[in-house]
Scaffold this motif. Structure first.
Motif, short mmCIF file in Angstrom:
data_model
loop_
_atom_site.label_atom_id
_atom_site.label_comp_id
_atom_site.label_asym_id
_atom_site.label_seq_id
_atom_site.Cartn_x
_atom_site.Cartn_y
_atom_site.Cartn_z
N SER A 35 5.57 -62.63 -43.49
CA SER A 35 6.92 -62.57 -43.49
C SER A 35 7.28 -62.16 -41.83
O SER A 35 8.23 -62.42 -41.23
CB SER A 35 7.66 -61.61 -44.13
N ILE A 36 6.21 -61.60 -41.21
CA ILE A 36 6.17 -61.32 -39.86
C ILE A 36 5.87 -62.19 -38.87
O ILE A 36 6.00 -62.38 -37.78
CB ILE A 36 5.86 -59.65 -39.55
N ARG A 64 4.65 -66.74 -34.22
CA ARG A 64 3.65 -68.10 -34.56
C ARG A 64 2.73 -68.18 -33.27
O ARG A 64 1.57 -68.35 -33.49
CB ARG A 64 4.34 -69.43 -34.91
N LYS A 94 1.87 -71.68 -44.53
CA LYS A 94 1.88 -73.12 -44.26
C LYS A 94 3.03 -73.27 -43.04
O LYS A 94 2.81 -74.11 -42.27
CB LYS A 94 2.27 -74.02 -45.29
N ASP A 95 4.10 -72.56 -43.28
CA ASP A 95 5.02 -72.47 -42.13
C ASP A 95 4.48 -72.06 -40.89
O ASP A 95 4.97 -72.34 -39.71
CB ASP A 95 6.11 -71.59 -42.33
N ILE A 96 3.45 -71.34 -40.85
CA ILE A 96 2.76 -70.64 -39.65
C ILE A 96 1.86 -71.48 -39.02
O ILE A 96 1.66 -71.81 -38.04
CB ILE A 96 2.41 -69.16 -40.09
N VAL A 97 0.66 -72.14 -39.89
CA VAL A 97 -0.42 -72.44 -39.32
C VAL A 97 -0.41 -74.09 -39.53
O VAL A 97 -0.96 -74.78 -39.05
CB VAL A 97 -1.41 -72.00 -39.76
N GLY A 98 0.61 -74.55 -40.33
CA GLY A 98 0.47 -76.17 -40.75
C GLY A 98 -0.63 -76.17 -41.93
O GLY A 98 -1.50 -75.42 -41.94
N SER A 99 -0.29 -77.55 -42.46
CA SER A 99 -1.06 -77.81 -43.47
C SER A 99 -2.67 -78.13 -43.53
O SER A 99 -3.55 -77.94 -44.21
CB SER A 99 -0.57 -78.78 -44.46
N ARG A 100 -2.71 -78.80 -42.29
CA ARG A 100 -4.16 -78.99 -41.59
C ARG A 100 -5.01 -77.88 -41.70
O ARG A 100 -6.28 -77.69 -41.87
CB ARG A 100 -3.96 -79.69 -40.50
N LEU A 155 0.67 -60.22 -42.26
CA LEU A 155 1.89 -60.23 -43.21
C LEU A 155 2.82 -61.35 -42.99
O LEU A 155 3.36 -61.34 -41.85
CB LEU A 155 2.65 -58.83 -42.87
N SER A 173 3.20 -70.38 -49.00
CA SER A 173 4.26 -71.07 -48.43
C SER A 173 4.67 -70.63 -46.98
O SER A 173 4.71 -71.31 -45.99
CB SER A 173 5.52 -71.19 -49.06
N ASP A 174 4.72 -69.33 -46.53
CA ASP A 174 4.85 -69.01 -45.41
C ASP A 174 3.65 -69.23 -44.55
O ASP A 174 3.88 -69.70 -43.39
CB ASP A 174 4.95 -67.41 -45.29
N VAL A 195 5.41 -65.19 -39.49
CA VAL A 195 6.00 -66.49 -39.08
C VAL A 195 7.08 -66.36 -38.00
O VAL A 195 7.51 -67.29 -37.21
CB VAL A 195 6.88 -66.84 -40.53
N LYS A 196 7.65 -65.27 -37.54
CA LYS A 196 8.42 -64.88 -36.35
C LYS A 196 7.64 -64.84 -35.16
O LYS A 196 7.98 -64.37 -34.11
CB LYS A 196 9.27 -63.50 -36.72
#
Lengths: 599, 129
Positions: free
Chosen positions: A315-316, A321, A363-369, A313, A360-361, A318-319
């Motif tokens: 939203s969770i 990581r 991507k914020d977690i694992v990065g675009s690569r 999930l 988008s979330d 991302v907190k």
């Protein structure tokens, strides 16, 4: 209600195929008389028209033709001139070896029983259904001894209303039921003629309730088989009136493969799983509340060297990581939406906005690569629809784990949301085929009972050559939680079966299912001595396995030789008394492959 | 009076990023273990840093859409004023069972061992008086 229809005429031309097979079998018999002596010709299919049963039904306000008509329709459509309806006089006079169908022939006198025994002793095959032979020629109760002796099994009695076992689940890749996918759930309806349960060491299907709750092994056999002295016998525990409820028309495919087996035809068909594996298992976690519990699950998977999938999930996640980073070292990370709310029925705009946020979330977690590696999805509350699948595919999702209702079988399938897509593009749907931790918690079983149930479930899915999808939730995976106690023994069982159970992540299973689909074989086009198949572009299929059903018990193929010199040589591996595997460990390129087979 | 001009602030920000990147590079270089893709990991670290900055500073989520709670039932089902999509079409609800049992094809007690109806067999099997 669905009418038992004749819509398969466009699927295959069995009459032409029967003719071709007969010619090949005759030529083989002429060329190899020794081989012909061990493989009896059982081409004719006889439907016995039991006059005593018909008279008894009429005398008691019923109509036997209502049951027999199903057979007439099926046999006339698919077996044409090879099919004959035989009278009592013809039966008593003696039939040449073939396949004799006793469709719910409940009344049977001594002469008929004697004639049928003589038929089997001469090498004839028998397909009996429901309560065949349970009453004598006077209508008196005779018991199930005739069936039990014919098939070396035990008839346990009817399926009761309390049992609620209204479905059969067929075994996948099985010599009798390969015509349908593993664990195919076929509804038998709620009918007056309650199906009979049997216990036998040779089964091809079991009764289950809709969710496949693992009932005791000894009590739910539905299709049994037996072979003795070249005589093959099959029993279907359910009557012909059940066929009316087969909405997806799967039973004709089952009957096709059963009759092929009864005719001693060696059939070559594609296996569900690669290499030596007979079934597969996905261990996945819906990673949401109490996110860090995922590390407990990962520890157990790591100890067993199993790669699992963590649908997160976002939203969770991302907190958390650092937890995601740790998990991604050895396991697959997938999507579980951005918030725990379902998608089904919502407008395309709403779903798109949510999925965009989810991506988008991530991507914020694992990065675009790392984003190209995130290709799996599991819908919260298993709530999704075709719009969800269309949008997911546009966001790079390649597979999703769906609810048990997503498929009637226990193997992956391709999404039908965009029918024009090829199987290289369509999303692969992995149905959750096992009860999850919420089910186990809801049943309030003791730890011992829950453990027994989950182990039995493993046995059933492995027996059926199916895909097991065991889903656990992070909030239920504290170190003292139920699943934290149930899962380790289950993982241990998987380790014991490491040679024949493929424990893999969602993306690995998805990748295999796509590769497998490139191999195209029509088992009904093969002959007793040869088979061929195509590999579609882009090829690159490694580990494909074909099964060959034996024409007689323990008759393993002696050799399988490619027709062209540079074609790959498969490995022949006997699996059991009734089938062998032809494994291609090499990578197969796109092209046509043909082989000669000798028994 | 401003401590720094806008240009000054820009210099501070860029300088901080360079220092942070350099620190990250040093930390990565000191880690023992299998060979790592250092440029790739550097890219990841910088990217995630920037993403975190943007996310924590600017990303605005609509109310009710950013909850960490795990909902199983529809949200607000016990709230008096909540709004829902109502199911009005009964065809949406599919039944998996036949509503009415069909007439049996076989006599009801055919496989009941206690049932022994009067039956004389086939006409030719009946004894002649």
């Amino acid at each position: 209600m669905n009418i038992f229809g004749f819509t398969f005429l466009t699927v295959r031309c069995s009459l032409l195929r029967d003719f071709a097979f007969c010619m090949a079998a005759s030529l083989m018999a002429w060329a190899t008389p020794a081989a012909a002596a061990t493989i009896p010709s059982t081409e004719p299919v006889y439907l016995y028209s039991s006059p005593i049963t018909a008279a008894f039904f009429s005398a008691n306000g019923a109509n036997y033709d209502a049951l027999k008509a199903r057979w007439r329709e099926y046999l006339r459509t698919f077996y044409g001139n090879a099919n004959r309806e035989v009278s009592r006089a013809t039966l008593l006079a003696g039939l040449k070896p073939g396949v004799l169908i006793l469709g719910s022939a409940v009344l049977m006198d001594d002469q008929e029983r004697k004639a049928i025994r003589a038929f089997t002793e001469a090498g004839g095959s028998v397909l009996a259904t429901w309560g065949t032979g349970a009453r004598n020629g006077k209508g008196q109760w005779a018991g199930y001894g005739f069936l039990e002796d014919l098939l070396q099994m035990k008839v346990l009695g009817p399926v009761t209303a309390e049992d609620d076992l209204r479905f059969i689940n067929t075994f996948g890749d099985h010599p009798l039921t390969w015509g349908v996918p593993g664990g195919q759930r076929i509804f038998l309806g709620v009918i007056g003629e309650t199906p009979l349960r049997v216990a036998s060491p040779n089964l091809a299907a079991r009764y289950f309730d809709w969710q496949r709750f693992p009932a005791p092994r000894s009590a739910n056999g539905a299709i049994a088989f037996f072979e003795k002295d070249n005589s093959r016998r099959v029993y279907l525990g359910f009557p012909e009136s059940s066929w009316e409820y087969d909405e997806h028309l799967e039973l004709p495919k089952v009957l096709d493969s059963i009759i092929a087996w009864l005719r001693h035809r060696p059939m070559v068909y594609k296996s569900a799983w690669p290499n030596n594996f007979l079934s597969a298992q996905l261990l996945e976690m819906d990673t949401e509340e109490k996110f860090t519990n995922a590390l407990n699950f990962a520890t157990e998977l790591d100890a067993a060297n199993i790669r699992g999938t963590f649908y997160s999930l976002t939203s969770i996640a991302v907190k958390n990581r650092d937890v995601v980073t740790k998990l991604s070292e050895k396991h697959e990370i997938g999507y579980h939406a951005e918030v725990h709310v379902g998608f089904k029925g919502k407008s395309a705009e709403v779903q798109k906005a949510r999925l965009d946020t989810m991506v988008s979330d991530m991507k914020d977690i694992v990065g675009s690569r790392a984003m190209p590696k995130v290709t799996g999805f599991r819908a919260p509350t298993e709530s999704w629809d075709e719009t969800t699948e269309i949008l997911l595919r546009k966001n790079g999702v390649r597979h999703h784990v769906a609810d048990p209702a997503a498929s009637e079988s226990r193997v992956p399938s391709f999404s039908a949301a965009e029918p024009g897509l090829s199987t290289e593009q369509a999303i692969v749907v992995l149905p959750r085929t096992q009860m999850d931790d919420l089910n186990y918690k809801g049943m309030r079983l003791s730890l011992e009972k829950a453990s027994e149930s989950i182990m039995l479930d493993f046995d059933y899915l492995h027996e059926a050559g199916a895909l097991g999808v065991l889903s656990v939730h992070s909030q239920n995976y504290a170190s003292d939680g139920l699943m934290a106690k149930l899962t380790p023994p289950y993982i241990k069982r998987l380790q014991q079966h490491r040679e024949d159970v493929w424990a893999a992540s969602g993306e690995e299973i998805e990748g295999w299912w796509r590769a497998r689909e490139r191999v195209v074989i029509d088992p009904y086009k093969g002959l007793a001595t040869s088979f061929e198949f195509d590999v579609r572009e882009p090829g690159n299929v490694r580990g494909i396995k074909l099964f060959v059903s034996h024409p007689a018990i323990n008759m393993v193929p002696k050799s399988v030789k490619p027709s062209s010199p540079n074609a790959p040589q498969p490995e022949i591996k006997p699996i059991d008394a009734y089938r062998s595997a032809l494994v291609f460990p090499q990578e197969l390129k796109a092209g046509h492959y043909a082989y000669q087979m000798e028994f | 009076m401003h401590v720094l001009s806008p240009t000054g602030w820009l210099i501070v920000i860029v300088g901080s990023m360079i220092l942070a990147t350099g620190a990250a590079l040093i930390l990565l270089a000191r880690v023992d273990g299998p060979q790592r893709n250092v440029p790739g990991q550097l890219f990841d670290a910088v990217e995630l840093f920037l993403r975190d900055t943007v996310r924590l500073t600017f990303k605005d989520r609509a109310d009710g859409n950013s909850s960490d709670a795990v909902f199983i039932a529809p949200k607000g089902i016990l709230q008096k004023d909540a709004t829902f999509v109502w199911v009005e079409n009964p065809e949406v609800m599919e039944s998996r069972h036949a509503e009415v049992l069909p007439p049996p094809a076989a006599p009801a007690r055919l496989l009941d061992s206690d049932w022994t109806p009067a039956f004389s067999g086939l006409p030719r099997d009946q004894k002649k008086p």
